[in-house]
Design a protein around this motif. Structure first.
Motif, short mmCIF file in Angstrom:
data_model
loop_
_atom_site.label_atom_id
_atom_site.label_comp_id
_atom_site.label_asym_id
_atom_site.label_seq_id
_atom_site.Cartn_x
_atom_site.Cartn_y
_atom_site.Cartn_z
N LEU A 101 0.88 -1.16 0.00
CA LEU A 101 0.00 0.00 0.00
C LEU A 101 0.93 1.22 0.00
O LEU A 101 1.31 1.74 1.04
CB LEU A 101 -0.93 0.00 1.22
CG LEU A 101 -2.27 0.72 1.03
CD1 LEU A 101 -3.21 0.42 2.20
CD2 LEU A 101 -2.11 2.21 0.88
N CYS A 102 1.31 1.64 -1.20
CA CYS A 102 2.35 2.66 -1.38
C CYS A 102 1.73 4.05 -1.54
O CYS A 102 0.65 4.21 -2.12
CB CYS A 102 3.19 2.33 -2.61
SG CYS A 102 3.93 0.68 -2.57
N HIS A 103 2.44 5.06 -1.04
CA HIS A 103 1.97 6.44 -1.04
C HIS A 103 2.92 7.35 -1.83
O HIS A 103 4.14 7.16 -1.82
CB HIS A 103 1.89 6.99 0.39
CG HIS A 103 0.91 6.25 1.26
ND1 HIS A 103 1.20 5.01 1.79
CD2 HIS A 103 -0.33 6.59 1.70
CE1 HIS A 103 0.16 4.62 2.52
NE2 HIS A 103 -0.77 5.55 2.49
N VAL A 104 2.33 8.38 -2.45
CA VAL A 104 3.09 9.49 -3.01
C VAL A 104 2.61 10.75 -2.32
O VAL A 104 1.41 11.03 -2.29
CB VAL A 104 2.89 9.61 -4.54
CG1 VAL A 104 3.59 10.87 -5.07
CG2 VAL A 104 3.40 8.38 -5.26
N TYR A 105 3.55 11.51 -1.73
CA TYR A 105 3.21 12.78 -1.08
C TYR A 105 3.78 13.93 -1.90
O TYR A 105 5.00 13.97 -2.17
CB TYR A 105 3.77 12.82 0.34
CG TYR A 105 3.77 14.20 0.95
CD1 TYR A 105 2.57 14.91 1.12
CD2 TYR A 105 4.97 14.82 1.34
CE1 TYR A 105 2.57 16.19 1.65
CE2 TYR A 105 4.98 16.09 1.89
CZ TYR A 105 3.77 16.78 2.04
OH TYR A 105 3.77 18.06 2.56
N VAL A 106 2.89 14.86 -2.29
CA VAL A 106 3.31 16.05 -3.04
C VAL A 106 3.39 17.21 -2.05
O VAL A 106 2.38 17.65 -1.49
CB VAL A 106 2.32 16.36 -4.17
CG1 VAL A 106 2.72 17.63 -4.89
CG2 VAL A 106 2.26 15.18 -5.15
N ASP A 107 4.60 17.68 -1.84
CA ASP A 107 4.87 18.69 -0.82
C ASP A 107 4.57 20.12 -1.33
O ASP A 107 4.42 20.35 -2.53
CB ASP A 107 6.35 18.59 -0.41
CG ASP A 107 6.73 19.51 0.71
OD1 ASP A 107 6.02 19.51 1.74
OD2 ASP A 107 7.72 20.25 0.55
N ALA A 108 4.53 21.06 -0.39
CA ALA A 108 4.31 22.46 -0.74
C ALA A 108 5.39 23.00 -1.66
O ALA A 108 5.15 23.90 -2.47
CB ALA A 108 4.23 23.31 0.53
N ASP A 109 6.60 22.45 -1.56
CA ASP A 109 7.72 22.91 -2.37
C ASP A 109 8.00 22.01 -3.57
O ASP A 109 9.12 21.98 -4.09
CB ASP A 109 8.98 23.02 -1.51
CG ASP A 109 8.86 24.09 -0.44
OD1 ASP A 109 8.43 25.21 -0.79
OD2 ASP A 109 9.16 23.80 0.73
N ALA A 110 6.98 21.28 -4.01
CA ALA A 110 7.18 20.36 -5.14
C ALA A 110 7.19 21.10 -6.47
O ALA A 110 6.51 22.11 -6.64
CB ALA A 110 6.06 19.32 -5.15
N ASP A 111 7.96 20.58 -7.41
CA ASP A 111 7.85 20.97 -8.81
C ASP A 111 6.61 20.25 -9.33
O ASP A 111 6.59 19.01 -9.44
CB ASP A 111 9.10 20.52 -9.57
CG ASP A 111 9.06 20.85 -11.05
OD1 ASP A 111 8.01 20.62 -11.68
OD2 ASP A 111 10.08 21.30 -11.59
N LEU A 112 5.57 21.00 -9.66
CA LEU A 112 4.28 20.38 -9.97
C LEU A 112 4.30 19.59 -11.28
O LEU A 112 3.55 18.62 -11.43
CB LEU A 112 3.17 21.44 -9.99
CG LEU A 112 2.93 22.15 -8.64
CD1 LEU A 112 1.67 23.00 -8.71
CD2 LEU A 112 2.84 21.15 -7.49
N ASP A 113 5.13 19.96 -12.22
CA ASP A 113 5.26 19.17 -13.44
C ASP A 113 5.81 17.78 -13.10
O ASP A 113 5.30 16.75 -13.58
CB ASP A 113 6.19 19.86 -14.44
CG ASP A 113 5.57 21.10 -15.05
OD1 ASP A 113 4.32 21.17 -15.09
OD2 ASP A 113 6.32 22.00 -15.50
#
Length: 424
Positions: A230-242
């Motif tokens: 059950l794997c997760h991806v977390y997109v942080d506030a400082d992520a490169d959105l592309d």
């Protein structure tokens, strides 16, 4: 003791004898045997596909899903790929006999810790008959005897493959009983294997969560847990959105039916308004159904993307879909993301997308999974991708082996102490 227990114990006893003969064999002997196996698989492909056709027909009559039938099906091209995987194992270094550490002690004793085979390895697995050859080859190369218990759905296929493997071993110097199929189609034979403590050294389940948990719960033989992801991806506030859109989509959709595919996407609230419409559009193009929280549902309603978005339930956060479904939640900060992962993760693989070195280090230090990705897809958790070559599975526990289990993880160690009449 039941009749099936007696039969399974007899098979395990032969495996013990074979393991004792196999352990000291040189790499060259084992490699020649593996090449003989690869050649035999291709030469006798017609026998294997004929047996497989019977399994596939039964599966169709039983109403098995097309995806599961595809995993079950063998053809000449797939058998050639299995044989090629065996040849690739031949090219890998042999870990047996490798010195892990050692030296001369102050009292003059020479101390060496060296790698040795585990012994008799039982493998209980579902569906894919290619595992039969893969597991046998990995066990042989690492000096272990293999006891193979595949699912009843692939019984004829597995029987044919094991027959080919055993025939190929004749005259190679590797004992034929180093590869054996555990007899029986019913759960009773699996249970007998799980309870063969003292005859089987370690048990490795490969399959879905229910299989793994059943083996862990019922086995008296030591178990290495593999596979459930059950794997997760977390997109942080400082992520490169592309990058975040590409990583999230790849982690879910590149191949959704495997344990290293993402099942949950966590999005920092600071970038949710910008990121969610973009990722929902990308996921829609890939054919992914999104199970979203209130924030996700609101964004989907305000920005039509063509995505199929349904309301997430508590069950969604704990589900390993292995399908084109993805749970998506907006979180207030990295600590909330970590707390979510700690609650629901199976400790397989988690990923963070961020340009903040500080946040990435914080995440890596606090997420307790076998693999943690920084700005990379979860799909990279794989023995081949890590450069280990073939793998027996991906361990999600902490004892002995963790993460992709290659040849090295199929060994234990022993100490060799050499003296010159030393007395204590």
């Amino acid at each position: 003791m039941s009749d099936i227990e007696r039969v399974v114990h007899a098979v395990a006893e032969r495996a013990q004898d074979a393991a004792a003969e196999l352990a000291p064999l040189s790499r060259s002997v084992k490699d020649r045997a593996l090449l003989a196996i690869a050649d035999a698989l291709v030469k006798r492909a017609d026998e294997i596909t004929a047996a497989n056709a019977a399994d596939v027909e039964r599966a169709r009559l039983d109403g098995t899903s097309p995806a599961m039938i595809d995993r079950l099906t063998l053809n000449p091209a797939r058998i050639e790929a299995i044989a090629e995987a065996v040849r690739e194992i031949v090219e890998l270094p042999d870990p047996v006999g490798e010195s892990v550490r050692g030296g001369v002690l102050p009292n003059g004793l020479d101390l060496r810790q060296i790698r040795v085979p585990l012994g008799v390895v039982g493998i209980i697995y579902e569906g894919r008959p290619n595992v039969t050859a893969d597991a046998a080859a990995l066990c042989l190369k690492s000096g272990n005897a293999a006891l193979l218990r595949g699912s009843s759905s692939a019984y004829d296929s597995n029987t044919a493959i094991v027959t080919v493997l055993r025939d190929a071993l004749e005259g190679t110097g590797v004992p034929v009983d180093a590869v054996q199929m555990v007899p029986g189609r019913t759960r009773e034979s699996s249970t007998a294997l799980m309870r063969a403590r003292g005859l089987v050294d370690v048990l490795i389940p490969r399959g879905g969560g229910s299989l793994i948990q059943a083996v862990v719960r019922d086995s008296t033989v030591p178990v290495i847990e593999t596979g459930e992801g059950l794997c997760h991806v977390y997109v942080d506030a400082d992520a490169d959105l592309d990058k975040a859109v590409a990583i999230a989509t790849n982690a879910k959709a590149q191949r959704c039916s495997v344990c290293n595919s993402a099942e949950t996407l966590l999005v920092h609230q600071a970038v949710a308004a910008d990121f969610l419409p973009r990722v929902l559009s990308s996921l829609a193009e890939a054919g992914v159904t999104v199970h979203g929280d209130e924030r996700v549902l609101a964004v989907a309603a305000a920005h039509p993307t063509g995505a199929t978005v349904v309301e997430a339930t508590e069950e969604d956060w704990a589900t390993e879909y292995l399908s084109m479904d993805l749970a998506v939640r907006v979180v207030p900060d990295v600590d909330a993301a970590i707390a979510h992962i700690r609650r629901y993760s199976t400790r397989h693989t988690e990923a963070i997308v961020t340009d903040s070195l500080r946040t990435s280090r914080y995440f890596v230090a606090r997420v307790d999974s076998a693999a943690v990705m920084v700005n990379a897809s979860t799909r990279f958790t794989d023995g081949g991708e890590f450069g280990f070559g073939a793998e027996i599975g991906i361990s999600t526990q902490k004892l002995h082996a963790r993460g992709p289990m290659g040849l090295t993880e199929m060994t234990s160690t022993k100490y060799v102490v050499t003296g010159d009449g030393h007395l204590k």
